[in-house]
Design a protein around this motif. Structure first.
Motif, mmCIF file in Angstrom:
data_model
loop_
_atom_site.group_PDB
_atom_site.id
_atom_site.type_symbol
_atom_site.label_atom_id
_atom_site.label_comp_id
_atom_site.label_asym_id
_atom_site.label_seq_id
_atom_site.Cartn_x
_atom_site.Cartn_y
_atom_site.Cartn_z
ATOM 1 N N PRO A 42 83.295 -49.644 -23.856
ATOM 2 C CA PRO A 42 82.758 -48.509 -23.089
ATOM 3 C C PRO A 42 83.174 -47.127 -23.585
ATOM 4 O O PRO A 42 82.450 -46.157 -23.353
ATOM 5 N N GLU A 43 84.273 -47.014 -24.266
ATOM 6 C CA GLU A 43 84.757 -45.694 -24.682
ATOM 7 C C GLU A 43 84.413 -45.332 -26.120
ATOM 8 O O GLU A 43 84.840 -44.297 -26.625
ATOM 9 N N THR A 44 83.644 -46.178 -26.781
ATOM 10 C CA THR A 44 83.264 -45.876 -28.162
ATOM 11 C C THR A 44 82.136 -44.848 -28.180
ATOM 12 O O THR A 44 81.379 -44.716 -27.214
ATOM 13 N N PHE A 45 82.028 -44.141 -29.291
ATOM 14 C CA PHE A 45 80.978 -43.129 -29.418
ATOM 15 C C PHE A 45 79.582 -43.731 -29.234
ATOM 16 O O PHE A 45 78.758 -43.159 -28.519
ATOM 17 N N PRO A 46 79.277 -44.890 -29.867
ATOM 18 C CA PRO A 46 77.940 -45.462 -29.653
ATOM 19 C C PRO A 46 77.642 -45.743 -28.174
ATOM 20 O O PRO A 46 76.525 -45.518 -27.709
ATOM 21 N N ALA A 47 78.638 -46.229 -27.427
ATOM 22 C CA ALA A 47 78.422 -46.525 -26.005
ATOM 23 C C ALA A 47 78.157 -45.243 -25.217
ATOM 24 O O ALA A 47 77.252 -45.188 -24.378
ATOM 25 N N ILE A 48 78.939 -44.218 -25.486
ATOM 26 C CA ILE A 48 78.777 -42.939 -24.780
ATOM 27 C C ILE A 48 77.419 -42.325 -25.112
ATOM 28 O O ILE A 48 76.694 -41.858 -24.223
ATOM 29 N N LEU A 49 77.058 -42.342 -26.386
ATOM 30 C CA LEU A 49 75.773 -41.783 -26.805
ATOM 31 C C LEU A 49 74.607 -42.554 -26.187
ATOM 32 O O LEU A 49 73.643 -41.956 -25.700
ATOM 33 N N LEU A 50 74.708 -43.873 -26.175
ATOM 34 C CA LEU A 50 73.628 -44.679 -25.615
ATOM 35 C C LEU A 50 73.498 -44.446 -24.114
ATOM 36 O O LEU A 50 72.379 -44.320 -23.602
ATOM 37 N N ARG A 51 74.620 -44.363 -23.402
ATOM 38 C CA ARG A 51 74.563 -44.056 -21.964
ATOM 39 C C ARG A 51 73.860 -42.732 -21.729
ATOM 40 O O ARG A 51 73.031 -42.600 -20.825
ATOM 41 N N ALA A 97 66.483 -52.094 -23.722
ATOM 42 C CA ALA A 97 67.498 -51.147 -24.207
ATOM 43 C C ALA A 97 68.597 -50.955 -23.164
ATOM 44 O O ALA A 97 69.775 -50.857 -23.505
ATOM 45 N N VAL A 98 68.212 -50.921 -21.892
ATOM 46 C CA VAL A 98 69.205 -50.789 -20.817
ATOM 47 C C VAL A 98 70.135 -51.997 -20.815
ATOM 48 O O VAL A 98 71.362 -51.854 -20.660
ATOM 49 N N GLU A 99 69.580 -53.193 -21.019
ATOM 50 C CA GLU A 99 70.420 -54.396 -21.100
ATOM 51 C C GLU A 99 71.427 -54.288 -22.238
ATOM 52 O O GLU A 99 72.596 -54.656 -22.088
ATOM 53 N N GLU A 100 70.976 -53.785 -23.393
ATOM 54 C CA GLU A 100 71.892 -53.615 -24.525
ATOM 55 C C GLU A 100 72.968 -52.581 -24.202
ATOM 56 O O GLU A 100 74.132 -52.736 -24.565
ATOM 57 N N SER A 101 72.571 -51.526 -23.498
ATOM 58 C CA SER A 101 73.539 -50.498 -23.094
ATOM 59 C C SER A 101 74.597 -51.100 -22.170
ATOM 60 O O SER A 101 75.795 -50.812 -22.312
ATOM 61 N N GLN A 102 74.168 -51.931 -21.246
ATOM 62 C CA GLN A 102 75.120 -52.583 -20.332
ATOM 63 C C GLN A 102 76.052 -53.515 -21.097
ATOM 64 O O GLN A 102 77.249 -53.580 -20.821
ATOM 65 N N LYS A 103 75.501 -54.224 -22.061
ATOM 66 C CA LYS A 103 76.324 -55.112 -22.889
ATOM 67 C C LYS A 103 77.366 -54.297 -23.661
ATOM 68 O O LYS A 103 78.535 -54.664 -23.721
ATOM 69 N N LEU A 104 76.935 -53.174 -24.210
ATOM 70 C CA LEU A 104 77.846 -52.320 -24.966
ATOM 71 C C LEU A 104 78.919 -51.740 -24.050
ATOM 72 O O LEU A 104 80.098 -51.694 -24.420
ATOM 73 N N ASP A 105 78.539 -51.329 -22.851
ATOM 74 C CA ASP A 105 79.524 -50.825 -21.890
ATOM 75 C C ASP A 105 80.553 -51.885 -21.515
ATOM 76 O O ASP A 105 81.716 -51.573 -21.268
ATOM 77 N N ALA A 106 80.124 -53.136 -21.491
ATOM 78 C CA ALA A 106 81.036 -54.221 -21.119
ATOM 79 C C ALA A 106 82.070 -54.507 -22.208
ATOM 80 O O ALA A 106 83.202 -54.892 -21.898
ATOM 81 N N ILE A 107 81.693 -54.305 -23.477
ATOM 82 C CA ILE A 107 82.635 -54.679 -24.546
ATOM 83 C C ILE A 107 83.352 -53.488 -25.174
ATOM 84 O O ILE A 107 84.445 -53.650 -25.705
ATOM 85 N N LYS A 120 79.644 -55.332 -33.618
ATOM 86 C CA LYS A 120 80.193 -53.982 -33.645
ATOM 87 C C LYS A 120 79.372 -53.102 -32.701
ATOM 88 O O LYS A 120 78.158 -53.313 -32.553
ATOM 89 N N PRO A 121 79.992 -52.123 -32.089
ATOM 90 C CA PRO A 121 79.237 -51.211 -31.216
ATOM 91 C C PRO A 121 78.041 -50.572 -31.926
ATOM 92 O O PRO A 121 76.992 -50.376 -31.309
ATOM 93 N N GLU A 122 78.177 -50.285 -33.215
ATOM 94 C CA GLU A 122 77.080 -49.678 -33.969
ATOM 95 C C GLU A 122 75.862 -50.596 -34.031
ATOM 96 O O GLU A 122 74.729 -50.124 -34.028
ATOM 97 N N TYR A 123 76.113 -51.899 -34.097
ATOM 98 C CA TYR A 123 75.009 -52.848 -34.155
ATOM 99 C C TYR A 123 74.220 -52.825 -32.850
ATOM 100 O O TYR A 123 72.993 -52.807 -32.856
ATOM 101 N N ILE A 124 74.943 -52.843 -31.737
ATOM 102 C CA ILE A 124 74.276 -52.841 -30.431
ATOM 103 C C ILE A 124 73.549 -51.525 -30.219
ATOM 104 O O ILE A 124 72.398 -51.509 -29.753
ATOM 105 N N TYR A 125 74.202 -50.423 -30.572
ATOM 106 C CA TYR A 125 73.548 -49.116 -30.412
ATOM 107 C C TYR A 125 72.262 -49.056 -31.229
ATOM 108 O O TYR A 125 71.218 -48.606 -30.739
#
Length: 195
Positions: A171-180, A159-169, A139-144
């Motif tokens: 990208p438009e979720t709140f956790p991905a946006i917040l992490l970016r 952390a940047v690697e995890e952010s890239q992974k989250l963006d790949a799966i 889940k995006p929450e887990y990666i965030y």
């Protein structure tokens, strides 16, 4: 009070009904008297009436609401038992256990002389978060949350690697946006952090 009394009467008539036991345990925990917590433990502790992972998960949730170290550690011990059972444990169990470890570490930080306990608890949280964030469909929450853990541990590149992974799966979720935004702020890229 009346609801508790009615459910207690129902349990007398149907002692094997797990939904009624769980409902009563929840009501008693919300009332939060000391004697209620003893009954909650009896209702949900493994026995001939109660031996399901759902009972343990509910007991974990109720104990963790008390937000003191002793009850968080009781909740951890219970959830550790569930997590050790292949075929029973879920990613959510592992994520909740990591969250309990993080909360316990924060409380342990406030106690002088517990530095080793803080490190061990925090490391256990990191291992558990890595497990759920690296699963087949996290889940995006887990990666965030894992990336947040890495940032707090000053492991920025991980952390940047995890952010890239989250963006790949996702990208438009709140956790991905917040992490970016957090990564951009750390990098000093203020305009990107505000997007």
């Amino acid at each position: 009070e009346e609801a508790i009394k009615n459910i207690q009467e129902t349990i007398q008539r149907f002692p094997q009904d797990p939904a009624t036991r769980r409902r009563l345990a929840t009501l008693l925990a919300n009332r939060s008297l000391d004697e209620d917590w003893e009954l909650v433990a009896q209702l949900l502790s493994p026995s001939e009436r109660s031996n399901s992972p759902e009972d343990i998960r509910l007991q974990v949730m109720l104990l963790s609401q008390k937000n003191d170290l002793a009850n968080l550690q009781k909740a951890q011990a219970l959830l550790e038992r569930v997590v050790e059972l292949p075929g029973v444990r879920t990613d959510e169990d592992q994520f909740q256990l990591a969250s309990l470890y993080i909360r316990s570490a924060k409380l342990l930080e406030q106690t002088p002389g517990r530095e080793l306990d803080v490190l061990q608890t925090r490391d256990a949280a990191g291992r558990m978060l890595k497990t759920v964030a690296s699963g087949p469909s996290p889940k995006p929450e887990y990666i965030y949350t894992y990336a947040d853990y890495l940032i707090r541990q000053k492991r920025f590149f991980d952390a940047v690697e995890e952010s890239q992974k989250l963006d790949a799966i996702a990208p438009e979720t709140f956790p991905a946006i917040l992490l970016r935004a957090r990564i951009s702020k750390i990098e000093g890229n203020q305009p990107a952090a505000k997007k």
